[in-house]
Structures are given as C-alpha cells and as structure tokens.
Design a protein around this motif. Structure first.
Motif, PDB file in Angstrom:
ATOM      1  N   UNK A 199       0.835  -1.195   0.000  1.00 24.40           N
ATOM      2  CA  UNK A 199       0.000   0.000   0.000  1.00 24.40           C
ATOM      3  C   UNK A 199       0.877   1.254   0.000  1.00 24.40           C
ATOM      4  N   UNK A 200       0.700   2.114  -0.991  1.00 18.06           N
ATOM      5  CA  UNK A 200       1.478   3.339  -1.097  1.00 18.06           C
ATOM      6  C   UNK A 200       2.850   3.165  -1.687  1.00 18.06           C
ATOM      7  N   UNK A 201       3.162   1.953  -2.149  1.00 16.19           N
ATOM      8  CA  UNK A 201       4.498   1.682  -2.701  1.00 16.19           C
ATOM      9  C   UNK A 201       4.491   1.892  -4.213  1.00 16.19           C
ATOM     10  N   UNK A 202       4.389   3.118  -4.646  1.00 12.74           N
ATOM     11  CA  UNK A 202       4.361   3.442  -6.077  1.00 12.74           C
ATOM     12  C   UNK A 202       5.779   3.410  -6.659  1.00 12.74           C
ATOM     13  N   UNK A 212       7.338   7.340   3.569  1.00  8.94           N
ATOM     14  CA  UNK A 212       6.389   6.465   4.250  1.00  8.94           C
ATOM     15  C   UNK A 212       6.490   5.010   3.812  1.00  8.94           C
ATOM     16  N   UNK A 213       6.979   4.742   2.596  1.00 11.76           N
ATOM     17  CA  UNK A 213       6.935   3.376   2.079  1.00 11.76           C
ATOM     18  C   UNK A 213       8.276   2.646   2.112  1.00 11.76           C
ATOM     19  N   UNK A 214       9.381   3.354   2.301  1.00 20.67           N
ATOM     20  CA  UNK A 214      10.689   2.694   2.254  1.00 20.67           C
ATOM     21  C   UNK A 214      10.969   1.886   3.521  1.00 20.67           C
ATOM     22  N   UNK A 215      12.016   1.072   3.463  1.00 18.55           N
ATOM     23  CA  UNK A 215      12.424   0.274   4.616  1.00 18.55           C
ATOM     24  C   UNK A 215      12.899   1.191   5.744  1.00 18.55           C
ATOM     25  N   UNK A 271      13.258   6.724  14.258  1.00 29.74           N
ATOM     26  CA  UNK A 271      12.833   5.947  13.099  1.00 29.74           C
ATOM     27  C   UNK A 271      13.602   6.497  11.919  1.00 29.74           C
ATOM     28  N   UNK A 272      14.445   5.658  11.308  1.00 29.84           N
ATOM     29  CA  UNK A 272      15.289   6.110  10.207  1.00 29.84           C
ATOM     30  C   UNK A 272      14.944   5.325   8.949  1.00 29.84           C
ATOM     31  N   UNK A 273      15.002   6.016   7.819  1.00 29.42           N
ATOM     32  CA  UNK A 273      14.713   5.407   6.509  1.00 29.42           C
ATOM     33  C   UNK A 273      16.025   5.153   5.789  1.00 29.42           C
ATOM     34  N   UNK A 327      25.352   2.311   6.551  1.00 30.56           N
ATOM     35  CA  UNK A 327      24.307   2.665   5.594  1.00 30.56           C
ATOM     36  C   UNK A 327      23.815   4.087   5.838  1.00 30.56           C
ATOM     37  N   UNK A 328      23.658   4.860   4.755  1.00 34.07           N
ATOM     38  CA  UNK A 328      23.121   6.221   4.869  1.00 34.07           C
ATOM     39  C   UNK A 328      21.623   6.127   5.111  1.00 34.07           C
ATOM     40  N   UNK A 329      21.183   6.779   6.175  1.00 37.16           N
ATOM     41  CA  UNK A 329      19.769   6.785   6.539  1.00 37.16           C
ATOM     42  C   UNK A 329      19.360   8.206   6.889  1.00 37.16           C
ATOM     43  N   UNK A 330      18.065   8.492   6.774  1.00 35.05           N
ATOM     44  CA  UNK A 330      17.546   9.804   7.140  1.00 35.05           C
ATOM     45  C   UNK A 330      16.541   9.621   8.267  1.00 35.05           C
ATOM     46  N   UNK A 331      16.604  10.509   9.260  1.00 39.02           N
ATOM     47  CA  UNK A 331      15.681  10.437  10.388  1.00 39.02           C
ATOM     48  C   UNK A 331      14.302  10.923   9.945  1.00 39.02           C
ATOM     49  N   UNK A 332      13.287  10.087  10.119  1.00 41.45           N
ATOM     50  CA  UNK A 332      11.918  10.447   9.772  1.00 41.45           C
ATOM     51  C   UNK A 332      11.086  10.810  10.997  1.00 41.45           C
ATOM     52  N   UNK A 333      11.367  10.174  12.111  1.00 35.91           N
ATOM     53  CA  UNK A 333      10.632  10.444  13.352  1.00 35.91           C
ATOM     54  C   UNK A 333      11.562  10.197  14.526  1.00 35.91           C
TER      55      UNK A 333
END
Length: 359
Positions: free
Chosen positions: A234-237, A305-308, A355-357, A336-342
């Motif tokens: 869901x939402x994985x376009x 919202x849809x990535x690991x 919560x990192x993407x 691994x390069x990650x971005x903080x989402x929450x």
C-alpha cells in the motif's frame, strides 16, 4: 553543539531542561521548573512537533497552575515555550541546545502536577482556515503567495537555490490555508521546516548531505538497531505522474520512474515490471519541466512512508532532528546512509528512539 558536548552525549551524561514562556514580545517566565516530559517529531505529519511537559504545581513560591488567568505562563492563549536542552560538560558548565519554539495547546492540573501539551508553530497555520477565497494577484510569485499565507504568524525565509516564478492566473484556495501552502510547495518543488529560531525555512526537497552521526548496534552501550516490523504494498508506487496545463490551456504532464536499483520498488524490477503510478494535478504546473521536477520531488516524499525503516534506541542526543542524515551499522547493514523520519527525545533520564529510513 561543541565537540566537547558531542563527545559527552555518546555516553551517559547529566542533562536538564530550561523552558521560557512568551506571550507575543513579553517574557512571562524564564525558568519553568520542568520535572519530566518528552519531545516527539514526525515529519509525515502536518505539524511534526509534539511536546508534553510535567511541572510541579507549586515551585519557587509560584503557582504554576494556569487556572483562568489568560496571562499565566502555562496558559493556552497564545503562549509559546522556548525549550533548551542542557548538557553538563563538566567544571560546573552547561551547554544549552535550543530545541525550538512551541505553542501551548492545553494545560491541566491534577493534584500537585500541571500537565502541559505543546505543538509546533505550524499549528498557527493549520488552525487558521481561510474565511474568504484567497486569489493571488497577477504580480504574485510562489514565494510571495507563501508569505501571504503564513505571515505574520511565521516569518518566512527561502533557500537561495530555489528559483522563484510567477503564479498562473485564476488560482484560488477556499478554506485550507496549510493545504494551499502545501500545494505551492509541491509544485515548486520545495520543502518547509520550522527552524529552532521560529522561522519557516523553505528549501529544496533533498535527502543529500553528509551523516551528522554514526550509529552502531552495541547492546552493551545501550544502542539497539533493528528493522521495524511489517511490510505492505500500500502506497508503494514506482512511478509519479504530475499533470498541469500550459499557457494555451493544453494538458501537460511529467512522468518520473523509480530507478533506484538498490531499493525494493525499482521500476521494471520484481516489485512490478509495469508502472504503478501515483498521479496528481496542479494548475501551478505550466511546463513539462515543472511537471517533471514536481514529480521527482513527490517520489522522494512518497519514499518517506513506504521505504524500509529501522528503529534505533540510544542515549539521548539533543542535536538531532528529522531530516538529518545518519550512518547506521547494524541489522545486517554496514555504514548505511539513513535519514531520520521520526524521533522521541526524553526530557528526563531515559532512552531516545529514532525511526530512520534507509536511503
């Protein structure tokens, strides 16, 4: 943060919270006795920042219960809190990290405790619906429209890399002020964030930059890195289609495909060999180039919202905010390069969670 403070927050340290209360330009209290609390940020929300504080009812000879006094430091009549996070760097010195300005939304008193809820300053825009249709003038630009929609509640500043442009004739927004700002940003394309100095910063949509912190799974020191459970299509376009209209009234569109072969949604890969499109239309898009730029930025937002994602538990680090890039080792990943989402930052001794993407 200084190098000394950065070194200290990688392990156990002594912290304190300092909160000031302001009503307009008037300082109501300069050192609210915060006993406990937490700060939660999630950049997928309209208002990313949520703060909860616990204050003793009586401290320092002052009654911190707001009662019905509209000018009380903890009342919810426009009072804003400026919150600083203090780090003991030794020799009796405290380094203060400004966490920003927050609007008090609710205060309640139970027995000897006052509970205070705050939210980010975008609350001022979110709750201020338009009472009449907003129609830009012939001389308006994307930047001037945003200023008209958010000032004087928030002073706006723009990243110098953004190229401003005019607004097509006939644009109109009826009620949703924040929705109008979001539509302009989507078409530009641009992102917004409220800075710690209470400015609304408009900048490019980007996940670039060098990591500000390296996080390594180490249970002995209290850092835990693990994949967040759950997976959904869901939402994985894998394709974004942005539609607009040129100056002659002809329909136009720009299409962008997910070409990240390292990601799970790459177009033409196992996820789906056909396009799985996310489509939208905006009258602010008047050229194919604008459509493509907007589509590319929208794809980046969809990935938030849809990535690991990984969950990280660690010693509190008051220098971090959503959007920061961190290098993560653990859960099968190496640097691994990650971005903080929450994130959730405690205002008393405890654990911080991120919560990192994975980029």
């Amino acid at each position: 943060m200084s190098d000394a403070a950065l070194a200290i927050v990688r392990g156990s340290f002594t912290m304190r919270i300092r909160a000031e209360s302001w009503l307009g330009d008037t300082l109501l209290a300069d050192d609210i006795p915060v006993a406990d609390g937490s700060e939660n940020r999630d950049r997928s929300l309209n208002v990313p920042e949520q703060i909860s504080l616990t204050v003793p009812r009586r401290a320092g000879g002052f009654d911190w219960s707001p009662g019905t006094d509209p000018a009380h430091p903890l009342a919810a009549y426009g009072q804003q809190l400026r919150i600083d996070y203090g780090i003991d760097v030794g020799n009796g010195q405290t380094e203060w990290v400004n966490r920003g300005w927050f609007l008090i939304t609710e205060s309640s008193t139970t027995d000897d405790t006052v509970s205070v809820s705050c939210a980010g300053l975008l609350t001022l825009i979110d709750e201020a619906k338009l009472v009449a249709p907003f129609q830009p003038s012939i001389t308006d630009t994307l930047a001037s429209v945003i200023r008209s929609l958010v000032e004087p509640a928030l002073t706006t500043t723009f990243d110098g890399t953004l190229a401003d442009r005019g607004i097509p004739l006939g644009m109109q927004w009826d009620t949703d002020r924040l929705g109008a700002v979001t539509e302009v940003l989507d078409a530009w394309p641009a992102d917004m964030v409220v800075t710690e100095d209470a400015y609304l910063l408009i900048g490019p949509v980007s996940d670039s930059g060098s990591p500000v912190l390296s996080v390594t799974d180490d249970r002995e020191t209290g850092t835990v890195v693990q994949w967040q459970g759950g997976s959904s299509r869901d939402g994985a376009f894998n394709t974004v289609v942005a539609q607009g209209e040129d100056s002659a009234g002809n329909p136009i569109q720009g299409v962008v495909y997910d070409t990240n072969t390292a990601g799970p949604f790459c177009y033409g890969g196992p996820f789906n060999p056909f396009p799985v499109p996310y489509s939208y239309q905006s009258s602010l898009l008047t050229t194919v180039t604008q459509c493509r730029s907007s589509a590319a930025a929208t794809l980046k937002r969809l990935r938030r919202t849809s990535s690991r994602k990984l969950g990280v538990s660690m010693v509190p680090h008051p220098g971090l905010v959503p959007g920061d890039i961190v290098a993560v080792t653990g859960a099968g990943l190496s640097n691994a390069r990650c971005v903080i989402e929450a994130m959730s930052l405690p205002y008393s001794p405890g654990e911080m969670s991120l919560t990192v993407r994975v980029l």
